[in-house]
Every structure is written in structure tokens, then in C-alpha cells.
Design an enzyme around this catalytic site. Sequence first.
Site, PDB file in Angstrom:
ATOM      1  N   GLU A   1       5.090   4.712  -3.470  1.00 35.51           N
ATOM      2  CA  GLU A   1       5.014   3.423  -2.779  1.00 35.51           C
ATOM      3  C   GLU A   1       6.015   3.782  -1.532  1.00 35.51           C
ATOM      4  O   GLU A   1       5.509   2.828  -0.445  1.00 35.51           O
ATOM      5  CB  GLU A   1       5.928   2.546  -3.592  1.00 35.51           C
ATOM      6  CG  GLU A   1       5.117   2.343  -4.987  1.00 35.51           C
ATOM      7  CD  GLU A   1       3.701   1.768  -5.069  1.00 35.51           C
ATOM      8  OE1 GLU A   1       3.187   1.023  -3.994  1.00 35.51           O
ATOM      9  OE2 GLU A   1       2.618   2.256  -5.827  1.00 35.51           O
TER      10      GLU A   1
ATOM     11  N   HIS B   1       3.217   4.115   1.356  1.00 33.59           N
ATOM     12  CA  HIS B   1       2.762   2.772   1.595  1.00 33.59           C
ATOM     13  C   HIS B   1       3.542   2.117   2.338  1.00 33.59           C
ATOM     14  O   HIS B   1       3.184   1.387   3.484  1.00 33.59           O
ATOM     15  CB  HIS B   1       2.413   2.071   0.231  1.00 33.59           C
ATOM     16  CG  HIS B   1       1.053   2.530  -0.433  1.00 33.59           C
ATOM     17  ND1 HIS B   1       0.061   2.608   0.118  1.00 33.59           N
ATOM     18  CD2 HIS B   1       1.022   2.691  -1.878  1.00 33.59           C
ATOM     19  CE1 HIS B   1      -0.899   2.974  -0.957  1.00 33.59           C
ATOM     20  NE2 HIS B   1      -0.263   3.105  -2.023  1.00 33.59           N
TER      21      HIS B   1
HETATM   22 ZN    ZN Z   1      -1.234   3.352  -3.751  1.00 38.28          ZN
END
Ligand code: ZN
Length: 504
Positions: A270, A273
Site C-alpha cells: 500500500e 500505491h
Molecule cells: Zn494493489
Amino acid sequence: MIIMSETYLKLMKYLDKSIALETALVLLQWDSETLAPEKSMELTAKSIGILSSEYYSSLINEDVKSLLDKLSEEKEQEQLDFNQKAIVKKLKKTFEEMEHIPPEEYQTYQELIAKAPGIWAKAKQEHLFSMFSPYLEEIMEYNKKFASYRVKEGQNLYDVLLNDYEEGFNTKELDIFFDKVKSSIVPLLKEVVKKNDMIKKEYNYQSFDTEKQKEFCNFISQYVGFDLSRGVIAESAHPFTTKLHNQDVRITNHFLEHNLESAIFSVIHETGHALYEMNVDSAITLSPVGTGASMGMHESQSRFFENIIGRSKSFWIPIFSKLKDTFPEQLKDVTLDSFIKGINKSVPSLIRTEADELTYSLHIIIRYEIEKMIFAGEANISELPDIWNQKYKEYLGVVPPSDSEGILQDIHWACGNIGYFPSYAIGSAIAAQIYYHMESIMPFHSYLEEGNLAPIREYLKEHIHKYGASKNTNELLMGMMKEPLNADYYVRYLTEKYTKLYEL
Ligand code: ZN
């Protein structure tokens, strides 16, 4: 001084309003996944419904349409800068996707996909595909119908959907891509499975205090580059990333007492991201292109940090002692080398989200082949569980004991996301390609061994992140390394890594 196009100034008023509404919706969704009490949704949903339709009409209306038409004229285009052109292009694409669908069909479909995830969850819980299959049938029919409204001559319906998630990609290219991956990975996996006992990782399944896990995960997220002055880390059932703009990016994590690596690799994923979203240029952050270029490109960044960086020995050299200090009892006999082997162990399994790097793409190939069969009229919905099980047996050598671990495992189809899965594999392939490129131009592993991730982050920011969605996947790759997506790097990466790991 640049004189701003009058027409563009008019469009900006609509853009600002749509972004304000989107911000409210993102916050409500974030809240519902993290802190909102269980019973809140029934009443909050009404506000979400009203805001959603306001958001839709703030962009999809006659005024915006005529402004976009005008802005597409050559004379107007000359007055736009690069970012403005990209915004106009992106909005036009959204318009074209939406405008052919009759509003009443759109409305019925929205209701269907609002209801379907609940039915899917229940069917999954009761191991009963037949409970969900009528909904799936309807969802597939709607998707075929919507695609048929905007299919171009010579294009097949499934390609229309694939192109929505990954501009410029179609079945012709993906068939070549997946065939290449499949023909190398399936035989390699058969060799790996024979030596499966070589790597032990019992250490991972002891009891690990979740508060201590959280502390370590917060540390590692910041170590990778998450900026807490522009970000938040919370908890949710399934980890995800969201953002309001580049000054407010939010990730979640989840903690399992009896699985140490789950939370660690989720938070690195994450964070990958999040770095993408934090690094989008401020000039475009509050605009329709103020986000990652595509699903595949986004996934390439999360998987780059999770797998290529996060599962490498170089990355753990400076920080493994900190993990051992956090769990001194449980990890007292675990060496750095055995830990690295453990976090890279490959085991063919039933569940995609828990799959290792080697088997991951096979999970995607199976879904891609099934979606293609449905769109080609080669499979009925009722036959899907059998087709699914046969493919799992053939590619991974495992058979689900029930449909819950098989055809019902992913929520995507219930949400209407058809043609979405290939992006996950594309992301992994891009990550490998970027890795070989970066390794050839900078002392990549030395940076990791020194605990200095800044040059790696900076390079990604300069060549990918800052552009947001103003360039598409292949344009970004071409700009970075003068080569579009090439699956050979991915095959090479997996082959090299697993041949070495299992001493094949
Ligand atoms: Zn992902």
C-alpha cells in the site's frame, strides 16, 4: 505570459465542483471502511446516493459536452498546455464511455452492482455458487450490452472492457503476453513444487502481538517513504489506498496474530500505491488526471515496492535486526538468509491474494481465460465452477474443496469489474521491467543495503509518478526506457529468482 483559454476557464468551474463532490465521496467511503459503526450504512447510503448523482451530473452534462467539443478544435488546442490537453482528453474518454448508455439502463445496472456484492458475500459464506450465478449472469449481460454500444468495427466486446482499464491493451496482445508467461511458469513451478520442503517457514505462524506488529509496520512504511505529514495509516478488513490529493493520501493495514508477514507486505504494498499518489505533480493533483496512469501502472508501483524491493535481501540487511528486536523470542533462531528464503517460498495455493510471486500470474491467467470464454459465448455461467476447478488443477495442481475457495473467491465480478484482472499481471510485469532498467543505470542494491531509498523513489517520481494520468502506461515506459511493455523481463525475473532460490 500564457493566456488561458476562455473555454478552458469555463470548464474548470465544472471540474472544481466535481472534485469537491468526489472528495466528499472518498471521505465517506474511507470512513465506512475504517471507523464508521456497523449499522451506519443503512442511513448514510442515502447521502452517498445523492452525492453520487450530483457528482455524475457535474461532469456528464450538455454544457461540459459542448465545452469539450470546442476544446477539441485545433484553434483551442493550440491554447492549451500539456496538462490541460491531457485533462480534456481524459474527460472526453469518460464522456464517450458514458454517453451511449441509456440513463435508465445505467440506473438499473448501478442498482444491480450495489446489491450483488452482498449476495456474493452470502453465497461465498454458504459455499453456494447457484445463489450468486443469476446475478453474475445479469452483470455479464449488461457488460456485453454496454460494450456493444461503443464497440468499434473489427473490435471484440471484451477488448472494449480491457481498454477501459488499460488503454491500448487488447486480447491479441494479452494472449501473447499470457502465453509467454504460462509456457515458462507452469513448467518452472512443477520443478519448484518437487523441492518444496527445502524451505521452512514455521517461524512465520507463531503468535505475534498485533500491537507490536503495528509499530513495526508503521516504521517500515515510513522507512520506505510514506510521509505522515501528508498521509494517514488506519486499519480495515482488506488493506487499500485512497487519496483526496497529493497532500492527503491514506492507506490501511490489517493484522493477523498468527501470520507475521501478512501485515508487513501489505503495508509495503500500500505504501507503493501511496508514494505514487503523493508524488503526482501539484499542478494536476486536483484534476481528472491527478491520479495513477492506470490500474496496471498503479499495481506496478505497489508490487515493485512489495516484491522487488521488499522481498530482496538488500532491503532487509539494514532493518532485519529491528524486526528481530521486536520479536526476540519468536525469531531467535531465524537468520537473515532463512528469513529471505521464507518470505519468497512458493506454494501453489487456491487464493490469489495470498499467492507468492511465482504463482500469482497463474491466478490471473485463469480469470482472464474465463472472462474471454464468457464473452466469446464459449462458456455458460452455470459451467464456471467446473471450468475454474479444471484450470486450477491444470496450472497450479490444486483443486478447491468448495466454490468459496474457487469461483466465488474474488469480489470483482460482483462489483461489475470485468476485464480488470489482467491489470494485476501487467503490473507485476511492468515492475520487473522497471527493475532491470533501474538496476542497469544506478547502484540499486547498494542503495538498499545502505538504507537509502531516496534515489529510487526520486527516479520513479521523475519518470512515472509526477505525470499522474497525463500519460498512459506505454507512453510512460517509452519515456523511461525507450521500450513498451515487454513480458520477457517478467519471465526472466521469475526464472532467475526461483532457479536460484530452489537451486534448480
Ligand atoms: Zn494493489
